[in-house]
Design a protein around this motif. Structure first.
Motif, PDB file in Angstrom:
ATOM      1  N   LEU A  63     -21.281 -41.572 -21.464  1.00 44.26           N
ATOM      2  CA  LEU A  63     -19.935 -41.598 -20.900  1.00 44.26           C
ATOM      3  C   LEU A  63     -19.465 -43.038 -20.884  1.00 44.26           C
ATOM      4  CD1 LEU A  63     -20.437 -39.188 -17.873  1.00 44.26           C
ATOM      5  CD2 LEU A  63     -19.682 -38.644 -20.176  1.00 44.26           C
ATOM      6  N   ARG A  64     -18.229 -43.252 -21.291  1.00 43.81           N
ATOM      7  CA  ARG A  64     -17.667 -44.603 -21.396  1.00 43.81           C
ATOM      8  C   ARG A  64     -16.499 -44.766 -20.422  1.00 43.81           C
ATOM      9  NH1 ARG A  64     -19.652 -43.049 -26.208  1.00 43.81           N
ATOM     10  NH2 ARG A  64     -20.822 -44.553 -27.423  1.00 43.81           N
ATOM     11  N   LEU A  65     -15.967 -45.979 -20.355  1.00 44.85           N
ATOM     12  CA  LEU A  65     -14.812 -46.243 -19.508  1.00 44.85           C
ATOM     13  C   LEU A  65     -13.711 -45.233 -19.777  1.00 44.85           C
ATOM     14  CD1 LEU A  65     -14.403 -50.125 -19.609  1.00 44.85           C
ATOM     15  CD2 LEU A  65     -15.264 -48.717 -17.741  1.00 44.85           C
ATOM     16  N   PRO A  99     -12.529 -49.073 -15.373  1.00 44.01           N
ATOM     17  CA  PRO A  99     -12.829 -50.484 -15.596  1.00 44.01           C
ATOM     18  C   PRO A  99     -12.912 -51.231 -14.262  1.00 44.01           C
ATOM     19  CG  PRO A  99     -10.619 -49.956 -16.368  1.00 44.01           C
ATOM     20  CD  PRO A  99     -11.232 -48.685 -15.900  1.00 44.01           C
ATOM     21  N   PRO A 100     -13.649 -52.335 -14.224  1.00 44.36           N
ATOM     22  CA  PRO A 100     -13.740 -53.107 -12.984  1.00 44.36           C
ATOM     23  C   PRO A 100     -12.386 -53.699 -12.604  1.00 44.36           C
ATOM     24  CG  PRO A 100     -14.744 -54.303 -14.796  1.00 44.36           C
ATOM     25  CD  PRO A 100     -14.385 -52.946 -15.319  1.00 44.36           C
ATOM     26  N   GLU A 101     -12.196 -53.932 -11.300  1.00 49.48           N
ATOM     27  CA  GLU A 101     -10.949 -54.528 -10.829  1.00 49.48           C
ATOM     28  C   GLU A 101     -10.863 -56.005 -11.182  1.00 49.48           C
ATOM     29  OE1 GLU A 101     -10.630 -53.715  -6.644  1.00 49.48           O
ATOM     30  OE2 GLU A 101     -10.168 -51.613  -6.982  1.00 49.48           O
ATOM     31  N   GLN A 102     -12.034 -56.656 -11.267  1.00 46.30           N
ATOM     32  CA  GLN A 102     -12.075 -58.084 -11.571  1.00 46.30           C
ATOM     33  C   GLN A 102     -13.016 -58.317 -12.750  1.00 46.30           C
ATOM     34  OE1 GLN A 102     -13.373 -60.001  -8.003  1.00 46.30           O
ATOM     35  NE2 GLN A 102     -11.583 -59.392  -6.832  1.00 46.30           N
ATOM     36  N   PRO A 103     -12.686 -59.287 -13.607  1.00 47.63           N
ATOM     37  CA  PRO A 103     -13.563 -59.599 -14.740  1.00 47.63           C
ATOM     38  C   PRO A 103     -14.948 -60.025 -14.247  1.00 47.63           C
ATOM     39  CG  PRO A 103     -11.450 -60.735 -14.938  1.00 47.63           C
ATOM     40  CD  PRO A 103     -11.485 -60.108 -13.579  1.00 47.63           C
TER      41      PRO A 103
END
Length: 180
Positions: A63-65, A99-103
């Motif tokens: 499973l991916r983003l 996806p993450p909220e922050q890099p």
């Protein structure tokens, strides 16, 4: 003519190397957010990013983003996240890998409804979770989380630490505590 042949050949090799490096970088980047469906029991379905059609999930499925997973009545699944955390997903649960909220942080798990058990004994990670009523940062933890149809979240922390945030503020939940 020889110099043009050598130049053309060199450009082809450079283009191939460039594409190869970019492809490896994209694979490594997307691999950081992948999860693997380890077990499937009953009706477990997956919808890939951007799709509205649900298909039967299967063991070892990646499973991916953006991918979503849902379980039916009397069904469950087990996911292994990229940081080797284990997520047991119980019946009537829907979640999405976001996806993450922050890099620099890990992907987030968006638990829309249902319940799950999260287990990670490694070093504290930056895995995030979101529900309709709160979000949280998971810090090397073991907990059970449930989201009711009305969005109410209940988190029971067995071990570790979770920072839970909503419009009311932030709460640091410790071993043995619960957050609602």
């Amino acid at each position: 003519n020889r110099s043009y042949g050598w130049l053309a050949g060199s450009l082809v090799v450079l283009a191939w190397l460039s594409n190869s490096i970019v492809a490896r970088g994209q694979a490594a980047e997307s691999g950081a957010a992948n999860a693997v469906l380890l077990t499937v029991s009953g009706k477990v379905e997956v919808a890939t990013r951007g799709e509205t059609v649900w298909t039967a999930g299967h063991t070892n499925q990646v499973l991916r983003l953006g991918d979503r997973l849902r379980t039916g009545k009397n069904s469950r699944a087990t996911l292994r996240l990229s940081n080797l955390s284990v997520l047991r997903v119980y019946e009537l649960t829907t979640l999405e890998i976001q996806p993450p909220e922050q890099p620099g942080r890990r992907a987030a798990l968006d638990l829309e409804s249902g319940s799950a058990y999260f287990f990670n004994r490694d070093k504290p990670s930056e895995t995030q979770f979101r529900t309709p009523s709160a979000s949280g940062a998971i810090r090397g933890t073991e907990f059970h989380i449930a989201v009711a149809d009305n969005g109410r979240m209940e988190l029971a922390l067995l071990d570790g630490q979770v920072d839970v945030t909503n419009s009311q503020g932030t709460l640091q939940v410790q071993t043995g505590e619960e957050a609602v």
